[in-house]
Design a protein around this motif. Structure first.
Motif, PDB file in Angstrom:
ATOM      1  N   LYS A 194     -10.696  -4.105   3.518  1.00  0.00           N
ATOM      2  CA  LYS A 194     -10.208  -3.240   2.445  1.00  0.00           C
ATOM      3  C   LYS A 194      -8.884  -2.578   2.791  1.00  0.00           C
ATOM      4  N   TYR A 195      -8.738  -2.079   4.026  1.00  0.00           N
ATOM      5  CA  TYR A 195      -7.570  -1.277   4.360  1.00  0.00           C
ATOM      6  C   TYR A 195      -6.571  -1.980   5.273  1.00  0.00           C
TER       7      TYR A 195
ATOM      8  N   GLU B 182      -6.994   9.293   7.184  1.00  0.00           N
ATOM      9  CA  GLU B 182      -5.957   8.323   7.528  1.00  0.00           C
ATOM     10  C   GLU B 182      -6.180   7.642   8.865  1.00  0.00           C
TER      11      GLU B 182
ATOM     12  N   CYS C  87     -11.125   0.695  12.386  1.00  0.00           N
ATOM     13  CA  CYS C  87     -12.529   0.855  12.010  1.00  0.00           C
ATOM     14  C   CYS C  87     -13.327   1.263  13.256  1.00  0.00           C
TER      15      CYS C  87
ATOM     16  N   ALA D 101       0.832  -1.202   0.000  1.00  0.00           N
ATOM     17  CA  ALA D 101       0.000   0.000   0.000  1.00  0.00           C
ATOM     18  C   ALA D 101       0.869   1.255   0.000  1.00  0.00           C
TER      19      ALA D 101
ATOM     20  N   ARG E  26      -6.453  11.408  -2.283  1.00  0.00           N
ATOM     21  CA  ARG E  26      -6.761  10.952  -0.921  1.00  0.00           C
ATOM     22  C   ARG E  26      -6.135  11.908   0.081  1.00  0.00           C
TER      23      ARG E  26
ATOM     24  N   TRP F 160     -14.455  -2.637   6.133  1.00  0.00           N
ATOM     25  CA  TRP F 160     -13.424  -1.608   6.256  1.00  0.00           C
ATOM     26  C   TRP F 160     -12.066  -2.243   6.507  1.00  0.00           C
ATOM     27  N   TRP F 161     -12.028  -3.183   7.461  1.00  0.00           N
ATOM     28  CA  TRP F 161     -10.759  -3.840   7.768  1.00  0.00           C
ATOM     29  C   TRP F 161     -10.291  -4.676   6.576  1.00  0.00           C
TER      30      TRP F 161
ATOM     31  N   GLY G 193      -4.519   0.124   7.425  1.00  0.00           N
ATOM     32  CA  GLY G 193      -3.700   1.147   6.793  1.00  0.00           C
ATOM     33  C   GLY G 193      -4.258   2.544   6.902  1.00  0.00           C
ATOM     34  N   ARG G 194      -5.553   2.669   7.243  1.00  0.00           N
ATOM     35  CA  ARG G 194      -6.141   3.995   7.408  1.00  0.00           C
ATOM     36  C   ARG G 194      -6.733   4.147   8.803  1.00  0.00           C
TER      37      ARG G 194
END
Length: 470
Positions: free
Chosen positions: A434-435, A301, A442, A271, A296, A431-432, A438-439
């Motif tokens: 997908k990221y 973040e 959740c 990523a 973005r 959410w988890w 990294g952001r």
């Protein structure tokens, strides 16, 4: 999108004027924070700039970012830079309208001559006529700088004659704060001497790909140069949206070095990440911090959410805030000794203070510095969607704790499982997936963390009550 209307008022427009002893640059200030409290038009410096042309180019670069929307370049922003006096230096900061680029010019003591630097933070007016005048500054032109109104203006003006009302979205406020917290996780990854720095920066594109997305770029130090690489090998630094570094072209002729900062890359992750690019100049530094993608912004973040979720960090932040004294470099050990807190709790408190704009982070010195953003940055905390949703889940009893595993029943009835693996919370939600963290966490992981802290607090309070009864 939630937004607030920020009123900014100046005694008069900032202006560059000719005088018998050279040119005079008057930068007008708005209402700001100082050691003695809020002042309408604080004055931070009056004296000469040691390197006038360099400082002018740096100021224009900061103003470029304040006026830019890199993701939608056809739309212009109208945000005035922020100036902070830290006693030994002046810092000029800005944040792009698209929430993806943070800029800061640090004019150090070697770049200032003949005047004391005050303490405080406020907005500074950089208008279009001033920008045009600054672009014509010559190398040998003596330049007197005044940050704040003239003494005569302070005593004779009845009220401001320049007023601006700027809409500030909550995501812009969150992003300004988030950029500081993310930068605190960076280390120096590469340093290029002037010739190589200029060659590298001039090789970058000045505009983004027409498709809007072209994937993450990476560079890796190779001797005295930066070599492009197609993947994040160990030691590599992400270069997301390289066209956003075009602003540095203003100062390249004066550059003595380029320093690159970023998080550790092991090679396993793919990523994109944020990074910071610092041009070293005579008597000053210009730094641009880039979000992980041009489309973005920093506001999503989530690096600050864990700090915002804890009640203990909130109390610690209130204590640490009292001990800050506009230092150019905040020393964690000194704060720990003065507050009685552990260094880890001091760092957590500084993260929380960063979310409300009360500290910034200087990658060159690997340290926070004290400043007070002239915006209602705490509004961003109150309206953070993930934080607000997590608190609602806890309040409705949607969290069930069971050792390392917890379940969270969402508003739609779906049950999500949150697992604790060595202090890192993972979740079964989309959410988890997908990221992968990294952001930031959740809302379900945040809710579990809040619930656990609440349970520990209740348990401790019960022990105190029991101890008192005995």
């Amino acid at each position: 999108m939630t937004r607030s209307l920020q009123a900014v008022a100046y005694c008069r427009p900032s202006v560059l004027e000719s005088a018998a002893d050279g040119q005079r640059l008057g930068l007008e200030t708005s209402r700001g924070a100082t050691p003695s409290g809020a002042e309408d038009h604080p004055r931070f410096f009056t004296g000469f700039l040691t390197y006038p042309q360099v400082a002018s180019a740096g100021l224009l670069a900061v103003a470029d970012v304040a006026a830019a929307r890199y993701h939608q370049p056809q739309l212009r922003a109208s945000l005035d830079p922020v100036v902070t006096g830290n006693g030994d230096r002046l810092r000029f900061e800005s944040f792009s309208g698209c929430c993806g680029v943070y800029a800061r010019l640090d004019v150090l003591s070697a770049g200032l001559d003949g005047g004391e630097v005050g303490h405080g933070t406020t907005n500074v007016d950089v208008n279009n006529p001033l920008r045009e005048a600054l672009s014509r500054i010559g190398a040998d032109d003596p330049l007197h700088l005044r940050v704040g109104p003239e003494e005569l203006a302070v005593t004779t003006l009845d009220g401001p004659v320049v007023e601006k009302k700027v809409p500030l979205p909550d995501r812009w406020l969150r992003g300004f704060a988030e950029a500081q917290v993310i930068a605190a996780g960076f280390d120096l990854r590469a340093e290029l001497l002037a010739a190589e720095a200029v060659r590298f920066l001039r090789s970058l594109p000045r505009s983004g790909p027409r498709s809007g997305r072209n994937g993450a770029r990476w560079v890796v130090p190779a001797g005295r140069v930066l070599r492009p690489t197609t993947r994040p090998v160990p030691g590599a630094v992400c270069l997301p949206g390289p066209e956003r570094l075009a602003t540095l072209q203003r100062v390249l002729r004066h550059a003595t070095a380029l320093r690159v900062y970023g998080p550790a890359v092991t090679g396993a992750a793919t990523a994109a990440t944020a990074s910071a690019w610092e041009v070293v100049l005579p008597g000053m530094r210009l730094t641009l911090t880039l979000s992980p993608d041009a489309s973005r912004g920093f506001s999503g973040e989530g690096g600050v959410l864990d700090a915002l979720a804890g009640h203990e960090a909130a109390q610690d932040a209130e204590l640490i805030a009292v001990l800050l004294a506009w230092e150019p470099r905040v020393d964690v050990a000194d704060l720990a000794a003065a507050s009685g807190l552990t260094p880890d709790r001091v760092r957590a408190a500084l993260v929380r203070l960063g979310t409300s704009g009360r500290v910034g982070y200087d990658t060159a010195e690997a340290a926070y510095f004290h400043r007070e953003l002239p915006y209602d940055a705490e509004r961003a905390e109150r309206h953070n969607p993930r934080l607000r949703a997590a608190r609602a889940l806890v309040a409705t009893g949607a969290v069930a704790l069971d050792g390392a595993l917890a379940t969270v029943t969402a508003e739609d009835g779906h049950v999500h499982r949150v697992r604790d693996e060595a202090g890192t919370l993972s979740c079964s939600c989309l959410w988890w997936a997908k990221y992968r963290g990294g952001r930031g966490p959740c809302k379900h992981a945040l809710a579990v963390r809040m619930a656990r802290r609440g349970a520990i607090t209740v348990e401790r309070d019960g022990m105190r009550v029991g101890g008192g009864a005995r």
